[in-house]
Design a protein around this motif. Structure first.
Motif, short mmCIF file in Angstrom:
data_model
loop_
_atom_site.label_atom_id
_atom_site.label_comp_id
_atom_site.label_asym_id
_atom_site.label_seq_id
_atom_site.Cartn_x
_atom_site.Cartn_y
_atom_site.Cartn_z
N LEU A 55 5.71 6.34 -0.02
CA LEU A 55 7.12 6.08 -0.32
C LEU A 55 7.23 4.57 -0.41
O LEU A 55 6.85 3.87 0.53
CB LEU A 55 8.01 6.63 0.79
N ILE A 56 7.72 4.07 -1.53
CA ILE A 56 7.69 2.64 -1.79
C ILE A 56 9.11 2.06 -1.74
O ILE A 56 10.03 2.61 -2.33
CB ILE A 56 7.06 2.34 -3.17
N VAL A 57 9.24 0.92 -1.06
CA VAL A 57 10.50 0.17 -1.04
C VAL A 57 10.29 -1.06 -1.92
O VAL A 57 9.76 -2.08 -1.48
CB VAL A 57 10.89 -0.25 0.39
N PRO A 58 10.68 -0.96 -3.22
CA PRO A 58 10.45 -2.08 -4.14
C PRO A 58 11.59 -3.10 -4.10
O PRO A 58 12.73 -2.78 -4.40
CB PRO A 58 10.38 -1.39 -5.51
N LEU A 82 14.02 6.42 -3.11
CA LEU A 82 12.96 5.45 -3.36
C LEU A 82 11.83 6.14 -4.11
O LEU A 82 11.64 7.35 -3.98
CB LEU A 82 12.44 4.90 -2.03
N PRO A 83 11.08 5.39 -4.91
CA PRO A 83 9.94 5.99 -5.61
C PRO A 83 8.90 6.48 -4.61
O PRO A 83 8.73 5.89 -3.54
CB PRO A 83 9.40 4.86 -6.48
N LYS A 84 8.22 7.56 -4.98
CA LYS A 84 7.23 8.15 -4.08
C LYS A 84 6.26 8.98 -4.90
O LYS A 84 6.52 9.32 -6.04
CB LYS A 84 7.89 8.99 -3.01
N GLN A 95 -3.10 1.32 -3.62
CA GLN A 95 -3.32 1.58 -5.05
C GLN A 95 -2.33 2.63 -5.54
O GLN A 95 -1.77 2.50 -6.64
CB GLN A 95 -4.76 2.05 -5.29
N ALA A 96 -2.10 3.66 -4.75
CA ALA A 96 -1.14 4.70 -5.14
C ALA A 96 0.27 4.14 -5.23
O ALA A 96 1.02 4.46 -6.16
CB ALA A 96 -1.19 5.87 -4.15
N ALA A 97 0.64 3.29 -4.29
CA ALA A 97 1.98 2.69 -4.30
C ALA A 97 2.17 1.86 -5.56
O ALA A 97 3.21 1.96 -6.24
CB ALA A 97 2.19 1.84 -3.05
N ASP A 98 1.19 1.06 -5.91
CA ASP A 98 1.29 0.22 -7.10
C ASP A 98 1.36 1.09 -8.37
O ASP A 98 2.15 0.82 -9.27
CB ASP A 98 0.11 -0.75 -7.17
N ARG A 99 0.55 2.13 -8.42
CA ARG A 99 0.57 3.04 -9.58
C ARG A 99 1.91 3.75 -9.71
O ARG A 99 2.52 3.81 -10.78
CB ARG A 99 -0.57 4.07 -9.48
N GLU A 100 2.40 4.29 -8.60
CA GLU A 100 3.69 5.00 -8.63
C GLU A 100 4.82 4.06 -9.05
O GLU A 100 5.73 4.46 -9.78
CB GLU A 100 3.99 5.65 -7.28
N LEU A 101 4.78 2.82 -8.58
CA LEU A 101 5.79 1.83 -9.00
C LEU A 101 5.78 1.65 -10.51
O LEU A 101 6.83 1.64 -11.16
CB LEU A 101 5.51 0.48 -8.36
N LYS A 102 4.59 1.51 -11.07
CA LYS A 102 4.47 1.31 -12.51
C LYS A 102 4.92 2.54 -13.29
O LYS A 102 5.56 2.43 -14.33
CB LYS A 102 3.02 0.95 -12.87
N GLU A 103 4.63 3.72 -12.76
CA GLU A 103 5.02 4.96 -13.44
C GLU A 103 6.53 5.22 -13.35
O GLU A 103 7.15 5.62 -14.32
CB GLU A 103 4.29 6.16 -12.81
N GLU A 104 7.11 5.01 -12.16
CA GLU A 104 8.49 5.42 -11.93
C GLU A 104 9.51 4.31 -12.11
O GLU A 104 10.66 4.59 -12.43
CB GLU A 104 8.63 6.04 -10.53
N VAL A 105 9.12 3.06 -11.87
CA VAL A 105 10.09 1.96 -11.86
C VAL A 105 9.82 0.95 -12.97
O VAL A 105 10.71 0.21 -13.36
CB VAL A 105 10.10 1.28 -10.47
#
Length: 191
Positions: A55-58, A82-84, A95-105
């Protein structure tokens, strides 16, 4: 009793584990237990697959968090949160957090900080999620697996209360993560 004085407790003795139902994502397990005081109980719990999640807090800047709006099958409505996402095999949480950020945000992060592992409902679910603070964001988007485009919104981290008052902002993990990050950022600003 103070929290630091909590005694070590002996876990209940498990006599039997039995799978009683299956789905694509979970199975329901029944466990027969005896507690140290002799009390016996039967618990049911949802067992998630051994996938891990983030779960990412960008933070787009020190005052503004990015939220997403996407359809939530559990509540049958669009929810803010939040993106997750799942940590893919071979990936680290970062790595998963960075990827999910790029995909969702549509952003990557130069600075990622692991904050805490949260459980959803530990009384009957095995699922946990790692909370990651994402800072020093830069624009970068990659294709994800979402069924439709995700809406992204900016919100001041200082005003979590207005989010909590919304009907469409109900995920406890997002709420807890925002409060944790708000406190971390306050401490950074305090000399």
């Amino acid at each position: 009793m103070k929290i630091n004085d909590l005694p070590q407790r002996k876990p209940p003795e498990i006599h039997e584990r039995k799978r009683i139902s299956n789905s694509r994502f979970f199975h329901v397990e029944e466990i027969n237990l005896t507690f140290s005081n002799g009390e016996q109980r039967v618990y049911e719990r949802l067992i998630a697959p051994p996938l891990r999640a983030v779960l990412i807090v960008p933070m787009i800047n020190e005052d503004t968090v990015l939220l997403i709006q996407e359809y939530a099958g559990g509540t049958d409505r669009y929810e803010l949160g939040l993106p997750k996402g799942a940590i893919d095999p071979g990936e680290t949480a970062m790595q998963a957090a960075d990827r999910e950020l790029k995909e969702e945000v549509g952003f990557g992060a130069s600075k990622l900080t692991h904050l805490k592992n949260l459980t959803l409902a530990p009384g009957y679910m095995s699922h946990g999620i790692q909370v990651i603070l994402a800072e020093e964001l830069y624009a970068e988007s990659i294709e994800g697996d979402e069924p439709e485009p995700i809406q992204v919104f900016e919100h001041p981290i200082a005003d979590i209360e207005s989010l909590v008052s919304r009907d469409d902002f109900s995920e406890a993990r997002s709420i807890a993560a925002l409060f944790m990050v708000r406190e971390i950022l306050k401490k950074r600003k305090t000399p």
